[in-house]
Each structure stands twice: as C-alpha cells, then as structure tokens.
Design a protein around this motif. Structure first.
Motif, short mmCIF file in Angstrom:
data_model
loop_
_atom_site.label_atom_id
_atom_site.label_comp_id
_atom_site.label_asym_id
_atom_site.label_seq_id
_atom_site.Cartn_x
_atom_site.Cartn_y
_atom_site.Cartn_z
N HIS A 183 0.86 -1.18 0.00
CA HIS A 183 0.00 0.00 0.00
C HIS A 183 0.90 1.24 0.00
O HIS A 183 1.96 1.26 0.63
N ILE A 184 0.44 2.27 -0.69
CA ILE A 184 1.18 3.54 -0.71
C ILE A 184 0.22 4.66 -0.31
O ILE A 184 -0.89 4.74 -0.83
N ILE A 185 0.66 5.51 0.62
CA ILE A 185 -0.12 6.70 1.00
C ILE A 185 0.81 7.89 0.88
O ILE A 185 1.85 7.94 1.53
N ARG A 186 0.45 8.83 0.03
CA ARG A 186 1.31 9.98 -0.21
C ARG A 186 0.51 11.28 -0.13
O ARG A 186 -0.64 11.35 -0.55
N LYS A 187 1.17 12.30 0.41
CA LYS A 187 0.61 13.65 0.40
C LYS A 187 1.35 14.45 -0.67
O LYS A 187 2.58 14.43 -0.75
N PHE A 188 0.58 15.15 -1.51
CA PHE A 188 1.16 15.96 -2.57
C PHE A 188 0.93 17.44 -2.25
O PHE A 188 -0.15 17.99 -2.51
N GLU A 189 1.94 18.05 -1.67
CA GLU A 189 1.82 19.45 -1.26
C GLU A 189 1.58 20.36 -2.44
O GLU A 189 0.89 21.38 -2.33
N GLU A 190 2.14 20.01 -3.58
CA GLU A 190 1.99 20.86 -4.76
C GLU A 190 0.56 20.84 -5.31
O GLU A 190 0.21 21.68 -6.15
N PHE A 191 -0.25 19.91 -4.82
CA PHE A 191 -1.66 19.85 -5.22
C PHE A 191 -2.55 20.14 -4.01
O PHE A 191 -3.52 19.43 -3.73
N ASP A 192 -2.17 21.20 -3.30
CA ASP A 192 -2.93 21.69 -2.15
C ASP A 192 -3.12 20.59 -1.10
O ASP A 192 -4.20 20.43 -0.52
N ASP A 193 -2.05 19.84 -0.87
CA ASP A 193 -2.01 18.80 0.18
C ASP A 193 -2.99 17.65 -0.06
O ASP A 193 -3.40 16.98 0.89
N LEU A 194 -3.35 17.40 -1.31
CA LEU A 194 -4.17 16.23 -1.58
C LEU A 194 -3.41 14.97 -1.18
O LEU A 194 -2.18 14.88 -1.34
N GLN A 195 -4.13 14.00 -0.66
CA GLN A 195 -3.52 12.73 -0.29
C GLN A 195 -4.10 11.60 -1.14
O GLN A 195 -5.28 11.63 -1.50
N VAL A 196 -3.24 10.64 -1.45
CA VAL A 196 -3.64 9.54 -2.31
C VAL A 196 -3.33 8.22 -1.61
O VAL A 196 -2.21 8.01 -1.13
N PHE A 197 -4.33 7.37 -1.56
CA PHE A 197 -4.16 6.00 -1.05
C PHE A 197 -4.14 5.07 -2.24
O PHE A 197 -5.14 4.91 -2.94
N ILE A 198 -2.98 4.48 -2.50
CA ILE A 198 -2.82 3.52 -3.59
C ILE A 198 -2.83 2.14 -2.95
O ILE A 198 -1.86 1.71 -2.34
N GLU A 199 -3.96 1.48 -3.07
CA GLU A 199 -4.16 0.20 -2.38
C GLU A 199 -3.79 -0.98 -3.28
O GLU A 199 -4.19 -1.05 -4.43
N SER A 200 -3.02 -1.89 -2.73
CA SER A 200 -2.69 -3.12 -3.43
C SER A 200 -3.74 -4.17 -3.13
O SER A 200 -4.01 -4.47 -1.97
N ILE A 201 -4.32 -4.73 -4.17
CA ILE A 201 -5.30 -5.80 -4.00
C ILE A 201 -4.73 -7.06 -4.66
O ILE A 201 -4.67 -7.16 -5.88
N LYS A 202 -4.30 -7.97 -3.80
CA LYS A 202 -3.67 -9.19 -4.28
C LYS A 202 -4.70 -10.30 -4.40
O LYS A 202 -5.71 -10.31 -3.70
N PRO A 203 -4.46 -11.27 -5.28
CA PRO A 203 -5.38 -12.41 -5.38
C PRO A 203 -5.46 -13.14 -4.04
O PRO A 203 -4.50 -13.18 -3.27
N VAL A 204 -6.61 -13.73 -3.79
CA VAL A 204 -6.78 -14.51 -2.57
C VAL A 204 -5.84 -15.71 -2.62
O VAL A 204 -5.50 -16.22 -3.70
N ILE A 205 -5.37 -16.15 -1.46
CA ILE A 205 -4.51 -17.32 -1.41
C ILE A 205 -5.28 -18.55 -1.88
O ILE A 205 -6.40 -18.80 -1.45
#
Length: 368
Positions: A183-205
């Motif tokens: 998972h990645i969570i980033r704040k982009f100050e250059e875009f007025d502090d927008l935050q993005v949650f990049i969620e990894s969805i893996k196949p079920v075991i």
C-alpha cells in the motif's frame, strides 16, 4: 480479501432489496490502530453493517455519519483521534492510540464504476490490482474526490477526470517506484495537500489440498472461514466429493501423474500434501517443483520428506528445498486434525505474507 467478499455479497443483497448504502474505508492511520488502511465497512440506510473499520469502538459513530452521507449523497472524510487516553468519546479506553482517517462514500447502484463495482472487478480473477483513492485531510469538511480508478494489468478502469493530469503522472511514478506491491499513501503538497491512497489488491490465497481424507475436512472449513480458495485433489473419487467438501472451489480426482496438469497456479498458491500416500505424493511433488510455488507443505515426519526429495534427486531433478515446509505447520503444540489445520494455515499465511510467525509481544515497534 474475506472482508471484500462479504461486502460485495452484502452490496448485491441490498441492491436487490432497494436499500441505499455507503462505504467507509480506512485510508490513513497515524500511530496505532486496530485496523489498517484498506479496512472497510458497508453501511445500509437502516443501519446494517458488513465489515469493520476498528475493533468496535468507531463503528457506532461511523454508522451515524454514513447514514448522513447516504441522506446527503456526498462523501466525507472523518478523522478519529484516539491518542488522548482521557478522551472516552470513541472508546479510547481500548487503547488504540492512533489517528484514523475514514473516507465515507455514498454508493450509486447506477454507476458501473462505483467503489464496490471496482472492487468486484479487482477480485473477479487472479490478477494483482491497484485501487486509487484521493482524499484531503486539509479540506475534510468538503466533498472528497474518493475512490476513482482501478489499475488492472494494462487497463485503467474508472473515472480520473477529477484528477489533475500532473497528479495522475505523480501517482503513476509512485506505483512504478514500488517493487514490493505494498500500500502507498502519499501527500502531494503541490496539489494543495491532496492525499492519495494507492491500495494493493492481491489475489486470494489458493490452497491446493492434496488429500480428501477425514483429517483434511477441518482444514477446508477453516480455509473457507478465512476466505481462502480451496482446491481438493485426490485419487479417490468416493472421498473428493461435494458432500464432504461443500466449500471447495474445485474437486480434482485422478492419479498422481495427471492431477497437477489440471491445476492453475500462481505466486499466491500453496500446495499441501496430505494424502498419506507416499507414491502419490512423490509423483505430485515431481510435478509441483517446476511451478515455483512459494509454499509446498508435506504432512508427516521430516524423514518422509527427506525420502521424497532423495528419490527425486536420484532421478536427476533439482529440488529447491527453500519452498518445502516439512513437517508443515507452526509449532503450537497442535493435537488433532482441527489444531493441525490451524497450525498449517497459520504457517501458510506467514510465509505468503513474508512474516516469521513469531510472538507479537516479542516485536519492537509497530506490529503492522
């Protein structure tokens, strides 16, 4: 994955019943919390809950806010600060000591790319995906951009119209730089502090359960509770039946030299050899080794697996013993088929999650 499956099932039920719903998703956690980013809870207009965003301390308030979201049809970001031990408002006495940001989105059944529809697409086959959710803590009282895009192989599914082109390029750069699929969570100050949650969805075991004896029935049941996919394989047609394994996704019967050819495998597949038939497992192991599975477990004493490996090596086969776990299972003092099943599945989970399966109390720092 089990939670996503349950939410999708509830979503389809509520859709049939004509009930409005909202989806609450943990998008960021600072400090300690019971659930991590990606935890979800579906809320119906009449207060039915599926999934969880905490250990129970936040659900009541989140339910009320979700019903507001359903009524107003506008998303909102809710922040729960449980770091103040004197604040009992959200059950802080449970000791969470973290700040949890929860995005609550109304779900439009008519929108074929709403957040839950994107989740359905993500898990409909065994393909690794990325789900993009954009939110703003700075402007939490305003309507949020929300869950917008699913990346699945070369496909971009969803609506990225509300994302600045430069922001989208930044998101793509973050994904390209991550080779661990976390998972990645980033704040982009250059875009007025927008935050993005990049969620990894893996196949079920996927569990390839070789053996349909009585001792494997509890394992299949526990695996189903965990939301794992179970394929039962055996040479005995009278044992590998839907009546004995009603939750199995597939039943395969045949000789040891033919069954592996009928199976689909990937990096999220674990094979468990539990047939109690040495010759059958020798042939199965021979066919499994070239597949490069991350986990091959062999039930029984270490001498048994040593003999299996010795036989294959005498035939000129290279055996990568790093992926072979024998005796399989964690050392929890298991007795009986139910406890042995628990031990085995706990080890499978630890190996595929790249964890050591140790006592949490012995860890330093966060447990996640």
């Amino acid at each position: 994955m089990k939670e996503i499956q349950s939410i999708i099932h509830a979503y389809e039920t509520f859709q049939t019943e004509g009930k409005k719903v909202a989806l609450a998703t943990v998008v960021q956690v600072d400090g300690s919390a019971y659930r991590r980013p990606g935890a979800r809870m579906l809320v119906s207009e009449d207060g039915e809950l599926t999934g969880a965003i905490s250990g129970g301390c936040l659900e009541g308030d989140a339910l009320r806010k979700a019903q507001t979201v359903i009524f107003q049809q506008k998303s909102m970001l809710v922040t729960y600060d449980t770091t103040d031990e004197d604040d009992q408002k959200f059950g802080v006495g449970l000791g969470c000591n973290g700040i949890i940001h929860v995005l609550i989105e109304p779900i439009d059944y008519q929108n074929s790319i709403n957040p839950i529809e994107l989740l359905k697409i993500a898990i409909q086959d065994r393909v690794f995906c990325r789900l993009i959710t954009v939110f703003s803590v700075k402007y939490s009282k305003q309507e949020q951009i929300g869950t917008r895009v699913l990346l699945k192989q070369d496909l971009i599914i969803g609506d990225k119209k509300k994302l600045d082109n430069l922001l989208w390029k930044q998101i793509q750069n973050e994904i390209e730089a991550d080779d661990a699929n976390n998972h990645i969570i980033r704040k982009f100050e250059e875009f007025d502090d927008l935050q993005v949650f990049i969620e990894s969805i893996k196949p079920v075991i996927s569990i390839l359960l070789f053996g349909a004896g009585n001792d494997t029935i509890p394992l299949a049941k526990i695996a189903d509770i965990l939301g794992l996919e179970v394929v039962v394989i055996d040479g005995r047609k009278n044992l590998a039946t839907p009546q004995r394994f009603p939750t199995a996704s597939q039943l395969v019967t045949g000789s040891g030299d033919e069954v592996v050819k009928e199976l689909d495998t990937d990096a999220h597949t674990a094979a468990l050899l539990m047939t109690h038939n040495f010759e059958y497992e020798a042939q199965v192991l021979k066919d499994l080794l070239p597949l490069g599975l991350p986990y091959i477990g062999i039930l029984g004493p270490k001498k048994k697996s040593e003999k299996l490996i010795e036989r294959l090596e005498k035939k000129g086969l290279a055996v990568n013993q790093a992926a072979i776990y024998s005796p399989m299972g964690l050392d929890i003092g298991a007795e009986g088929s139910e406890e042995i099943a628990l031990s085995i599945l706990a080890e499978v989970k630890a190996v595929l999650a790249k964890k050591q399966g140790t006592f949490l109390r012995n860890k330093t720092g966060p447990i996640h």
